[in-house]
Design an enzyme around this catalytic site. Structure first.
Site, PDB file in Angstrom:
ATOM      1  N   ILE A  90       7.468 -27.545  52.205  1.00  0.00           N
ATOM      2  CA  ILE A  90       6.632 -26.578  51.761  1.00  0.00           C
ATOM      3  C   ILE A  90       5.865 -26.610  50.358  1.00  0.00           C
ATOM      4  O   ILE A  90       5.127 -26.245  50.145  1.00  0.00           O
ATOM      5  CB  ILE A  90       7.252 -25.113  52.104  1.00  0.00           C
ATOM      6  CG1 ILE A  90       6.323 -24.137  52.189  1.00  0.00           C
ATOM      7  CG2 ILE A  90       8.659 -25.075  51.501  1.00  0.00           C
ATOM      8  CD1 ILE A  90       5.321 -24.014  52.827  1.00  0.00           C
ATOM      9  N   GLY A 309       8.986 -24.927  60.371  1.00  0.00           N
ATOM     10  CA  GLY A 309       9.077 -23.625  59.758  1.00  0.00           C
ATOM     11  C   GLY A 309       8.643 -23.843  58.298  1.00  0.00           C
ATOM     12  O   GLY A 309       7.997 -24.749  57.678  1.00  0.00           O
ATOM     13  N   GLU A 310       9.362 -22.953  57.365  1.00  0.00           N
ATOM     14  CA  GLU A 310       9.318 -22.762  56.254  1.00  0.00           C
ATOM     15  C   GLU A 310       7.803 -22.067  55.535  1.00  0.00           C
ATOM     16  O   GLU A 310       7.758 -21.976  54.586  1.00  0.00           O
ATOM     17  CB  GLU A 310       9.141 -24.183  55.306  1.00  0.00           C
ATOM     18  CG  GLU A 310      10.554 -24.851  55.549  1.00  0.00           C
ATOM     19  CD  GLU A 310      10.928 -26.050  54.790  1.00  0.00           C
ATOM     20  OE1 GLU A 310       9.931 -26.637  54.293  1.00  0.00           O
ATOM     21  OE2 GLU A 310      11.763 -26.632  55.276  1.00  0.00           O
ATOM     22  N   GLY A 311       6.904 -22.226  56.590  1.00  0.00           N
ATOM     23  CA  GLY A 311       5.534 -21.877  56.257  1.00  0.00           C
ATOM     24  C   GLY A 311       4.670 -23.150  56.126  1.00  0.00           C
ATOM     25  O   GLY A 311       3.333 -23.149  55.758  1.00  0.00           O
TER      26      GLY A 311
END
Length: 347
Positions: A90, A309-311
Site C-alpha cells: 500500500i 487488502g490494505e487498500g
C-alpha cells in the site's frame, strides 16, 4: 433519489460528455465515473483531487484463535510497523499515485510506542472477543467504534482531504467480514472463501466458526449496531463510521476488498445514501466480494485478481478516476474542434 438541481446538473454533465469529440458512451465506465464525481462535487467539470489519503483500519479478532488464517495474529501488529516504515504494498502504490497513508489502531492486541504523524490511536480494546463463544464486543463498544470512525473522517476532511481510501489490516478479517455478511442474510456458501491461503481443513474451521457465531449470538439483521457488536470487529465499526461521515460531508470514498466492503455493508444498512459517494476500487478474488458488490449495485473499477487488502486495489484505481476527470475537462467538443457530429449526436 436526486432532487431537481441534481437532475439538472446530471443532464448538463451528460450534455458535455455527449458533445466531446467521440461517439456517445464510447468511453464506457469512465463516463459513469466522471458523472458520479461531478454530482458529488456539484460541478459539470469536476476538480482533480488535491489531497488523497488512505486510512488503514487495523485490529485483531478473537476468532483468529480458531485457526481460520494462515498467519498468526502477531502479523497485524508487525504489519502496522511495516506500514509506518513505508515498506508495504500500500505504501508503494500510494507513493505512485501521490496519496498519503494513515494507519489507525482500532483495536490491536498490543501497544505502540511510536511518534508518527501518520499513526492514529483509536483503540477500542486489545482485540475483540472470540465470537464463537459470545458477542465480539459490547454494544457500547460498537457504538464507540462508529463514533471514532466518524471523528477520524471529520478530522481528515477538515484538514483538506478530498478523496479518501478505506483500507484494512487484521488477521481474521475475512472471517469477520463473512460473519457480518451472513448476519445480513447472505448465503454462507456464496460468501465463504479464503483470505490468506488456507487448506480445506482451515476453510472448514472458518465455516464452523461463522456458523457457530451466528447460532450463539443471533445477530439482528435489522440492527447494524447489533450485528457489529455480535460478530463484527473494531476496525469494521470504524470503517463504517468513516464511510458514513465522508458521505455526509460529500467526500468521495474508495473501498478496497472484501473486509472494507463489509464495513460499507454496515454503513449502508445505517444509511442507504452512502452509495452516492462510494466507489468500488476493484473486485477482489475473494468470491464473497463480488456477491456483496452486486447486491449493492457497485461496479468495480479494476479487476486484477488481487486479494491483498490494505487498500491496494482501491489506490490503484485513483489514476482511472483522475483520467476520467481530465477527459471531461480537457477533451475538445465538436464545436470547439471543428469536427462534424455523427448521427448519434445529431438530434
Amino acid at each position: 433519489m436526486m432532487n431537481i438541481e441534481e437532475e439538472f446538473l446530471k443532464q448538463q454533465i451528460l450534455e458535455r460528455l455527449n458533445n466531446l469529440t467521440k461517439p456517445i458512451k464510447s468511453l464506457g465506465y469512465l463516463e459513469d465515473i466522471v458523472l458520479k464525481i461531478g454530482l458529488i462535487q456539484g460541478k459539470i467539470i469536476p476538480d482533480l483531487p488535491k489531497d488523497k489519503r488512505v486510512y488503514i483500519f487495523a485490529a485483531d479478532h478473537g476468532v483468529a484463535a480458531n485457526g481460520v488464517s494462515a498467519y498468526p495474529k502477531q502479523v497485524t501488529y508487525q504489519m502496522v510497523l511495516n506500514f509506518l516504515n513505508g515498506g508495504a504494498a500500500i505504501n508503494v502504490f500510494s507513493r505512485h499515485v501521490g496519496a498519503k497513508v494513515y494507519v489507525v489502531d482500532a483495536g490491536i492486541d498490543g501497544d505502540f510506542d511510536v511518534k508518527n504523524d501518520y499513526f492514529i490511536s483509536a483503540k477500542i480494546g486489545y482485540g475483540t472477543n472470540d465470537f464463537t463463544k459470545g458477542p465480539a464486543m459490547s454494544r457500547e463498544q460498537a457504538e464507540k467504534c462508529i463514533e471514532y470512525g466518524r471523528k477520524i473522517a471529520k478530522e481528515a476532511i477538515e484538514s483538506g482531504a478530498d478523496l479518501l481510501v478505506v483500507g484494512d489490516m487484521g488477521i481474521g478479517n475475512t472471517t469477520t467480514a463473512s460473519a457480518i455478511a451472513v448476519s445480513f442474510g447472505f448465503d454462507i456458501d456464496e460468501i465463504l472463501d479464503i483470505g490468506t491461503f488456507i487448506d480445506k481443513d482451515g476453510l472448514k474451521r472458518k465455516r464452523k466458526a461463522i456458523q457457530k457465531a451466528i447460532e450463539i449470538n443471533n445477530p439482528d439483521k435489522n440492527d447494524p449496531v447489533d450485528v457489529l457488536a455480535k460478530v463484527g470487529g473494531f476496525c469494521f465499526g470504524q470503517m463504517a463510521g468513516f464511510i458514513l461521515k465522508s458521505a455526509e460531508e460529500k467526500i468521495p470514498v474508495l473501498i478496497d476488498g472484501f473486509p472494507t466492503t463489509a464495513g460499507l455493508l454496515l454503513a449502508w444498512n445505517m444509511d442507504h445514501n452512502v452509495l452516492r459517494y462510494v466507489f468500488a476500487g476493484h473486485r477482489s478474488m475473494v468470491k464473497g466480494h463480488k456477491v456483496i458488490l452486486d447486491a449493492l449495485n457497485l461496479r468495480p473499477i479494476l479487476d486484477l485478481n488481487m486479494r491483498l487488502g490494505e487498500g491496494t486495489g482501491a489506490v490503484l484505481s485513483i489514476p482511472i478516476i483522475e483520467a476520467a476527470i481530465k477527459m471531461i475537462g480537457e477533451m475538445s467538443t465538436f464545436e470547439s474542434a471543428g469536427v462534424s457530429k455523427g448521427v448519434d449526436q445529431v438530434k
